[in-house]
Write a protein that holds these residues in place. Structure first.
Motif, PDB file in Angstrom:
ATOM      1  N   PHE A  87      39.893  31.678  39.961  1.00 39.29           N
ATOM      2  CA  PHE A  87      40.472  32.127  41.225  1.00 39.29           C
ATOM      3  C   PHE A  87      40.464  33.652  41.316  1.00 39.29           C
ATOM      4  CE2 PHE A  87      42.311  27.848  41.585  1.00 39.29           C
ATOM      5  CZ  PHE A  87      42.096  27.620  42.944  1.00 39.29           C
ATOM      6  N   ALA A  88      40.744  34.336  40.216  1.00 40.38           N
ATOM      7  CA  ALA A  88      40.780  35.802  40.235  1.00 40.38           C
ATOM      8  C   ALA A  88      39.423  36.383  40.584  1.00 40.38           C
ATOM      9  CB  ALA A  88      41.246  36.328  38.884  1.00 40.38           C
ATOM     10  N   GLN A  89      38.361  35.787  40.061  1.00 39.33           N
ATOM     11  CA  GLN A  89      37.031  36.363  40.275  1.00 39.33           C
ATOM     12  C   GLN A  89      36.443  36.059  41.645  1.00 39.33           C
ATOM     13  OE1 GLN A  89      35.327  36.330  35.752  1.00 39.33           O
ATOM     14  NE2 GLN A  89      33.928  36.880  37.405  1.00 39.33           N
ATOM     15  N   THR A  90      37.188  35.374  42.485  1.00 39.28           N
ATOM     16  CA  THR A  90      36.764  35.286  43.881  1.00 39.28           C
ATOM     17  C   THR A  90      36.966  36.621  44.588  1.00 39.28           C
ATOM     18  OG1 THR A  90      38.943  34.488  44.591  1.00 39.28           O
ATOM     19  CG2 THR A  90      37.286  32.823  44.009  1.00 39.28           C
ATOM     20  N   GLN A  91      37.835  37.474  44.008  1.00 36.11           N
ATOM     21  CA  GLN A  91      38.135  38.768  44.622  1.00 36.11           C
ATOM     22  C   GLN A  91      37.986  39.945  43.662  1.00 36.11           C
ATOM     23  OE1 GLN A  91      38.790  39.074  47.893  1.00 36.11           O
ATOM     24  NE2 GLN A  91      38.591  36.856  48.130  1.00 36.11           N
ATOM     25  N   LEU A  92      37.671  39.690  42.412  1.00 35.66           N
ATOM     26  CA  LEU A  92      37.534  40.755  41.419  1.00 35.66           C
ATOM     27  C   LEU A  92      36.115  40.797  40.873  1.00 35.66           C
ATOM     28  CD1 LEU A  92      40.735  40.389  39.180  1.00 35.66           C
ATOM     29  CD2 LEU A  92      40.369  42.005  41.047  1.00 35.66           C
ATOM     30  N   ASP A  93      35.632  42.002  40.568  1.00 32.48           N
ATOM     31  CA  ASP A  93      34.348  42.135  39.886  1.00 32.48           C
ATOM     32  C   ASP A  93      34.468  41.633  38.460  1.00 32.48           C
ATOM     33  OD1 ASP A  93      33.077  43.223  42.069  1.00 32.48           O
ATOM     34  OD2 ASP A  93      33.406  45.304  41.461  1.00 32.48           O
ATOM     35  N   SER A  94      33.355  41.151  37.921  1.00 35.71           N
ATOM     36  CA  SER A  94      33.361  40.599  36.568  1.00 35.71           C
ATOM     37  C   SER A  94      33.690  41.669  35.522  1.00 35.71           C
ATOM     38  CB  SER A  94      32.007  39.959  36.257  1.00 35.71           C
ATOM     39  OG  SER A  94      30.954  40.919  36.333  1.00 35.71           O
ATOM     40  N   GLY A  95      33.253  42.906  35.732  1.00 32.80           N
ATOM     41  CA  GLY A  95      33.541  43.968  34.783  1.00 32.80           C
ATOM     42  C   GLY A  95      35.026  44.275  34.695  1.00 32.80           C
ATOM     43  N   LEU A  96      35.678  44.335  35.841  1.00 26.56           N
ATOM     44  CA  LEU A  96      37.115  44.586  35.867  1.00 26.56           C
ATOM     45  C   LEU A  96      37.872  43.448  35.196  1.00 26.56           C
ATOM     46  CD1 LEU A  96      39.546  46.235  36.787  1.00 26.56           C
ATOM     47  CD2 LEU A  96      39.395  45.122  39.014  1.00 26.56           C
ATOM     48  N   THR A  97      37.419  42.232  35.425  1.00 25.68           N
ATOM     49  CA  THR A  97      38.051  41.076  34.790  1.00 25.68           C
ATOM     50  C   THR A  97      37.941  41.155  33.273  1.00 25.68           C
ATOM     51  OG1 THR A  97      37.421  39.727  36.711  1.00 25.68           O
ATOM     52  CG2 THR A  97      38.103  38.554  34.722  1.00 25.68           C
ATOM     53  N   GLY A  98      36.758  41.545  32.789  1.00 19.98           N
ATOM     54  CA  GLY A  98      36.559  41.685  31.356  1.00 19.98           C
ATOM     55  C   GLY A  98      37.455  42.748  30.749  1.00 19.98           C
ATOM     56  N   ALA A  99      37.683  43.832  31.483  1.00 20.74           N
ATOM     57  CA  ALA A  99      38.561  44.899  30.987  1.00 20.74           C
ATOM     58  C   ALA A  99      40.002  44.425  30.903  1.00 20.74           C
ATOM     59  CB  ALA A  99      38.452  46.124  31.882  1.00 20.74           C
ATOM     60  N   LEU A 100      40.473  43.714  31.916  1.00 13.01           N
ATOM     61  CA  LEU A 100      41.843  43.216  31.917  1.00 13.01           C
ATOM     62  C   LEU A 100      42.061  42.176  30.823  1.00 13.01           C
ATOM     63  CD1 LEU A 100      42.511  42.941  35.751  1.00 13.01           C
ATOM     64  CD2 LEU A 100      43.759  44.384  34.138  1.00 13.01           C
ATOM     65  N   ASN A 101      41.016  41.461  30.465  1.00 15.37           N
ATOM     66  CA  ASN A 101      41.120  40.457  29.411  1.00 15.37           C
ATOM     67  C   ASN A 101      41.514  41.089  28.071  1.00 15.37           C
ATOM     68  OD1 ASN A 101      40.582  37.584  28.561  1.00 15.37           O
ATOM     69  ND2 ASN A 101      39.166  38.652  27.206  1.00 15.37           N
ATOM     70  N   ALA A 102      41.258  42.377  27.919  1.00 19.33           N
ATOM     71  CA  ALA A 102      41.610  43.075  26.680  1.00 19.33           C
ATOM     72  C   ALA A 102      43.117  43.202  26.491  1.00 19.33           C
ATOM     73  CB  ALA A 102      40.977  44.469  26.670  1.00 19.33           C
ATOM     74  N   LEU A 103      43.903  42.782  27.489  1.00 21.38           N
ATOM     75  CA  LEU A 103      45.358  42.812  27.348  1.00 21.38           C
ATOM     76  C   LEU A 103      45.868  41.728  26.399  1.00 21.38           C
ATOM     77  CD1 LEU A 103      46.353  43.324  31.091  1.00 21.38           C
ATOM     78  CD2 LEU A 103      46.741  44.955  29.239  1.00 21.38           C
ATOM     79  N   THR A 104      45.029  40.760  26.071  1.00 17.64           N
ATOM     80  CA  THR A 104      45.477  39.627  25.254  1.00 17.64           C
ATOM     81  C   THR A 104      46.173  40.047  23.962  1.00 17.64           C
ATOM     82  OG1 THR A 104      43.773  38.168  26.162  1.00 17.64           O
ATOM     83  CG2 THR A 104      44.735  37.531  24.059  1.00 17.64           C
ATOM     84  N   PRO A 105      45.598  40.938  23.145  1.00 15.67           N
ATOM     85  CA  PRO A 105      46.298  41.300  21.902  1.00 15.67           C
ATOM     86  C   PRO A 105      47.618  42.015  22.127  1.00 15.67           C
ATOM     87  CG  PRO A 105      44.344  42.672  22.220  1.00 15.67           C
ATOM     88  CD  PRO A 105      44.265  41.573  23.223  1.00 15.67           C
ATOM     89  N   LEU A 106      47.737  42.762  23.237  1.00 13.93           N
ATOM     90  CA  LEU A 106      49.010  43.423  23.520  1.00 13.93           C
ATOM     91  C   LEU A 106      50.098  42.398  23.809  1.00 13.93           C
ATOM     92  CD1 LEU A 106      47.922  46.441  25.769  1.00 13.93           C
ATOM     93  CD2 LEU A 106      48.315  46.390  23.308  1.00 13.93           C
ATOM     94  N   PHE A 107      49.780  41.412  24.658  1.00 16.40           N
ATOM     95  CA  PHE A 107      50.759  40.384  24.969  1.00 16.40           C
ATOM     96  C   PHE A 107      51.030  39.486  23.764  1.00 16.40           C
ATOM     97  CE2 PHE A 107      49.553  41.123  29.528  1.00 16.40           C
ATOM     98  CZ  PHE A 107      50.810  41.549  29.930  1.00 16.40           C
ATOM     99  N   THR A 108      50.039  39.343  22.882  1.00 15.66           N
ATOM    100  CA  THR A 108      50.253  38.566  21.661  1.00 15.66           C
ATOM    101  C   THR A 108      51.353  39.197  20.815  1.00 15.66           C
ATOM    102  OG1 THR A 108      47.938  37.837  21.641  1.00 15.66           O
ATOM    103  CG2 THR A 108      49.158  37.657  19.581  1.00 15.66           C
TER     104      THR A 108
END
Length: 310
Positions: A87-108
């Motif tokens: 759903f997010a990538q219907t409105q977001l570029d794939s590069g931006l999505t990949g960058a935001l995915n890097a938040l995983t270890p912080l939230f971990t």
């Protein structure tokens, strides 16, 4: 002590980076024809199909309350993120999505501290703060520099929180199960949700009969499920075994580079604001995951759980 890994180990890390880094572009290509729910359902079904033989042979290893934990892992590690990313990538570029995915270890790290009382150092808190500053930029600043809340970027933030809960559940409740068992069985448990949609309200059959592009989009989604979701996890845990969790988790810093590069090659434009936000997130992840001097009385923070599981 510094460790020199052989070339084959580095090549495996690069392969994992390419597979996971290209996942966001595969989602983008799948969305050309299919709806977000169709992309997510196909992704889950194909990933479950790949791991089903391994999972079925390991069902007798699951004991008691582990079934409920595996259901939670399936929900937070596979089901919810698959739909949120689509759903997010219907409105977001794939590069931006990949960058935001890097938040995983912080939230971990945050989930580990809040839910499982794991010790967090001052250095980790500083890294978290830097990472969140980058997140605020990516969520509130548009590509043209205008300030407005990007609700779709929040979907990715929620997905990374799901990943963080998933990783902490695995670490604390399923220490004796292999990664293949955990992933395969948890995918089987959420597979009915995907199948009910695919066999019910989805319109995939009609799309395949009327458009050649639909077959290419379907291939992208199946590749995403079989390689990006199922086999990549096996490769990641293989790296943990032959090298270390810290070495394997370095893929976190490389995935955004691949995602942004592929996005730019596909015509996506990255602004200086977005570059700044990505840089802050990556620096924050690096800072928060550096090995701190942990007092013996405290458990080691969840620094080695820094992978993106799509």
């Amino acid at each position: 002590m510094e460790v020199n890994y052989p070339l084959t180990t580095w090549l495996k890390l690069m392969l994992l980076t390419l597979v996971w880094g290209s996942s966001f572009m595969l989602i983008k290509k799948g969305l050309i024809i299919y709806t977000p729910t169709e992309v997510a359902a196909l992704r889950l079904a194909s990933a479950a199909a790949v791991l089903a033989p391994f999972a079925l042979m390991r069902l007798n290893r699951i004991k008691g309350k582990q079934w409920w934990v595996l259901l939670s892992v399936g929900m937070t590690g596979s089901l919810l993120p698959a739909f949120l990313f689509a759903f997010a990538q219907t409105q977001l570029d794939s590069g931006l999505t990949g960058a935001l995915n890097a938040l995983t270890p912080l939230f971990t790290l945050i989930v580990g501290a809040l839910m499982f009382s794991q010790w967090v150092s001052r250095r980790t808190v500083i890294g978290l703060s830097i990472g969140f500053a980058g997140t605020v930029i990516l969520v509130t600043v548009q590509g043209n520099g205008d300030f407005s809340l990007n609700v779709y970027a929040l979907f990715i933030v929620i997905a990374t929180i799901c990943y963080a809960v998933n990783l902490n559940f695995i670490k604390n409740y399923l220490p004796n199960l292999s990664p293949v068992t955990i992933t395969g069985v948890s995918l089987l448990m959420v597979l009915p949700v995907a199948l009910l949609y695919l066999l019910g309200p989805s319109d995939i059959g009609a799309k395949l009969s009327g458009d050649v592009q639909a077959w290419w989009s379907l291939l992208a989604i199946l590749t995403l499920g079989m390689l990006g979701t199922a086999l990549a996890l096996i490769l990641f845990n293989h790296l943990v075994q032959i090298a270390s969790a810290i070495f394997a988790s370095s893929v976190t810093y490389l995935i955004p580079i691949v995602a942004v590069t592929l996005g730019m090659l596909d015509g996506e434009v990255v602004s200086l604001y977005q570059v700044a936000g990505m840089a802050l997130i990556l620096f924050g992840v690096w800072s928060a995951n550096r090995q701190p001097a942990v007092p013996p009385a405290h458990p080691n923070p969840v620094a080695d759980q820094a992978q993106d599981k799509h």
